[in-house]
Motif scaffolding. Structure first.
Motif, mmCIF file in Angstrom:
data_model
loop_
_atom_site.group_PDB
_atom_site.id
_atom_site.type_symbol
_atom_site.label_atom_id
_atom_site.label_comp_id
_atom_site.label_asym_id
_atom_site.label_seq_id
_atom_site.Cartn_x
_atom_site.Cartn_y
_atom_site.Cartn_z
ATOM 1 N N LEU A 136 5.993 0.412 -12.569
ATOM 2 C CA LEU A 136 6.697 1.691 -12.608
ATOM 3 C C LEU A 136 7.404 1.952 -11.274
ATOM 4 C CD1 LEU A 136 4.111 3.829 -14.627
ATOM 5 C CD2 LEU A 136 6.100 2.601 -15.461
ATOM 6 N N ALA A 137 6.819 1.477 -10.170
ATOM 7 C CA ALA A 137 7.485 1.599 -8.863
ATOM 8 C C ALA A 137 8.772 0.773 -8.874
ATOM 9 C CB ALA A 137 6.569 1.125 -7.733
ATOM 10 N N ASP A 183 17.139 -2.481 -2.309
ATOM 11 C CA ASP A 183 16.295 -3.538 -2.887
ATOM 12 C C ASP A 183 17.079 -4.763 -3.330
ATOM 13 O OD1 ASP A 183 13.166 -2.618 -3.801
ATOM 14 O OD2 ASP A 183 14.538 -1.115 -3.029
ATOM 15 N N LEU A 184 18.209 -4.544 -3.990
ATOM 16 C CA LEU A 184 18.950 -5.703 -4.507
ATOM 17 C C LEU A 184 19.519 -6.519 -3.349
ATOM 18 C CD1 LEU A 184 19.841 -7.244 -6.975
ATOM 19 C CD2 LEU A 184 21.923 -5.867 -7.041
ATOM 20 N N GLN A 216 12.661 2.150 -8.386
ATOM 21 C CA GLN A 216 13.633 1.601 -7.442
ATOM 22 C C GLN A 216 14.865 1.107 -8.192
ATOM 23 O OE1 GLN A 216 12.301 2.241 -4.519
ATOM 24 N NE2 GLN A 216 10.979 0.610 -3.785
ATOM 25 N N ARG A 217 14.612 0.424 -9.298
ATOM 26 C CA ARG A 217 15.678 -0.228 -10.069
ATOM 27 C C ARG A 217 16.715 0.766 -10.587
ATOM 28 N NH1 ARG A 217 19.282 -2.554 -11.924
ATOM 29 N NH2 ARG A 217 19.392 -4.208 -13.484
ATOM 30 N N THR A 218 16.253 1.984 -10.876
ATOM 31 C CA THR A 218 17.164 3.002 -11.415
ATOM 32 C C THR A 218 17.599 4.005 -10.352
ATOM 33 O OG1 THR A 218 15.200 4.226 -12.174
ATOM 34 C CG2 THR A 218 16.346 2.866 -13.802
ATOM 35 N N ALA A 219 17.218 3.747 -9.095
ATOM 36 C CA ALA A 219 17.616 4.647 -8.007
ATOM 37 C C ALA A 219 19.083 4.402 -7.654
ATOM 38 C CB ALA A 219 16.739 4.407 -6.778
ATOM 39 N N ASP A 220 19.715 5.432 -7.102
ATOM 40 C CA ASP A 220 21.145 5.314 -6.746
ATOM 41 C C ASP A 220 21.389 4.244 -5.692
ATOM 42 O OD1 ASP A 220 21.538 8.910 -7.054
ATOM 43 O OD2 ASP A 220 21.821 7.293 -8.521
ATOM 44 N N THR A 243 0.839 -1.198 0.000
ATOM 45 C CA THR A 243 0.000 0.000 0.000
ATOM 46 C C THR A 243 0.875 1.251 0.000
ATOM 47 O OG1 THR A 243 -1.588 -1.227 1.323
ATOM 48 C CG2 THR A 243 -1.938 1.147 1.160
ATOM 49 N N ARG A 244 1.908 1.233 0.846
ATOM 50 C CA ARG A 244 2.819 2.376 0.934
ATOM 51 C C ARG A 244 3.665 2.467 -0.332
ATOM 52 N NH1 ARG A 244 7.843 3.335 1.928
ATOM 53 N NH2 ARG A 244 8.289 1.127 2.232
ATOM 54 N N LEU A 245 4.111 1.321 -0.827
ATOM 55 C CA LEU A 245 4.941 1.286 -2.039
ATOM 56 C C LEU A 245 4.220 1.935 -3.216
ATOM 57 C CD1 LEU A 245 7.578 0.005 -3.287
ATOM 58 C CD2 LEU A 245 6.159 -1.935 -3.892
#
Lengths: 178, 204
Positions: A152-153, A167-168, A157-161, A33-35
């Motif tokens: 898209l979320a 996440d990984l 995340q995937r392209t965040a610094d 929900t927050r994500l």
């Protein structure tokens, strides 16, 4: 935009990686929900099937299908450790208090099969058909918005610094039971 | 699986561009112009066209609406003749026997067999009724979203061709890449970052 056929093949991994990430999100009880920054509560569960694929050394493919409502998914994480990717997933999604959807989504194509939205009211007279159509359409667009928002979320995340450290790292810890 | 069925398969599309004016009238004209013919053509192996959602076998867009609130809802019907191989073998065996009796010979040449097969296929094709397959289409014109309620590749290819012909609007199949390009709202820089990603590997 790239040629559609070329783009489909080149970026098919995006959908499969997304499904793997989503599986981890669900299994590690993260707040969906927050994500999704949703105003109403959203919950997701793995449904009755999960399909993974692994390309072996000789370029042949190995398919691992896990089926059944109470199936253990350990074989799936074992397959991930060997380099497999999730290619298809059955999901149960509950929006708000009780609007439950089940569906299977394929990673590379985002094709949806076996979609069961919440019941849209009973069959009635012909003049009620417009009401049924509007309600059903609303339900369908609602679930596709959820899928899109999640994807898209994931990409955000995937392209965040901090992707590697957050996440990984979380995914690896879950896969390897660290 | 019809739109109001309990269980559905869905292929999603983004519709590029819009009509210059009067979308409802333009859609109506496109549907009527490329509606499936009311009478089956005996000679065609495949026939395809639009038909009203509420009347898949009587394609009358004057009588049945395609507008439901903010949505356009109609169907694509693809009629295909399919001749079972066993029926072909049976008819061929009968024709070959007839030919042998007529000619007084015990054998039939390869060429003659080919001719008989062609003739049998032709006759069966004319006699065989088409088998209809109906695929519902839900179009939200304002949001440029469209659902085709099948994931069959051939049906979707038919849909894409006939949709473009009918409305001069391009349907773009939604899969991960096109979702990013058409629906994400990401900036150009963010899209570039996404499109340089490589597959994740979890092997240690």
């Amino acid at each position: 935009m790239l040629d559609i056929a070329t783009a489909y093949t080149k970026y098919s991994f995006l959908g499969n990686d997304f499904l793997t990430w989503l599986w981890c999100i669900i299994e590690t009880d993260q707040d969906i929900t927050r994500l999704m920054a949703s105003k109403e509560p959203i919950s997701l569960d793995i449904g009755n099937s999960l399909v993974l694929e692994n390309t072996l050394g000789d370029k042949s493919k190995e398919k691992i299908t896990i089926k059944g409502d109470q199936a253990g998914l350990e074989e799936g994480t074992t397959a991930l450790k060997k380099g497999a990717k999730v290619t298809e997933m059955n999901l149960v999604c509950t929006l708000g208090k009780e609007a439950e959807y089940t569906f299977t989504i394929k990673g590379e194509s985002f094709n949806i099969t076996g979609l069961k939205p919440p019941a849209a009211g009973k069959d009635g007279a012909d003049d009620e058909i417009e009401g049924l159509v509007l309600e059903k359409a609303h339900l369908l667009f609602r679930i596709t918005r959820v899928i899109d928002t999640l994807f898209l979320a994931y990409l955000t995340q995937r392209t965040a610094d901090d992707w590697k450290d957050n996440d990984l790292a979380r995914m690896r810890a879950w896969i390897y039971n660290d | 699986m019809g739109f109001l069925s309990t269980t559905l398969s869905v292929s999603r599309y983004h519709i590029e561009n819009t009509f210059d004016s009067e979308p409802m009238e333009q859609v109506r004209q496109g549907l009527v112009k490329h509606a499936i013919p009311k009478l089956e053509n005996e000679y065609e192996e495949i026939s395809a066209g639009w038909t009203p959602y509420e009347s898949p076998y009587l394609p009358d867009f004057e009588k049945f609406s395609f507008v439901f609130g903010p949505y356009f809802l109609f169907s694509l019907r693809i009629d295909k003749k399919s001749i079972p191989a066993k029926l072909v073998h049976k008819q061929m065996a009968m024709e070959i026997e007839k030919k042998k009796e007529k000619s007084g010979r015990d054998f039939i040449s390869k060429n003659e067999k080919s001719e008989i097969k062609e003739m049998v296929m032709d006759v069966l094709m004319h006699k065989m009724p088409s088998i209809p397959n109906v695929y519902d289409i839900l179009w939200n014109y304002e949001s440029a979203d469209l659902f085709v309620f099948t994931t069959q590749k051939a049906a979707n290819e038919f849909f894409e061709t006939i949709f473009l012909k009918s409305f001069n609007l391009k349907p773009i199949r939604i899969f991960p890449y096109t979702l990013v390009e058409t629906k994400s709202g990401f900036s150009a820089a963010q899209k570039d970052r996404i499109l340089t990603l490589t597959p994740l590997h979890h092997v240690r």
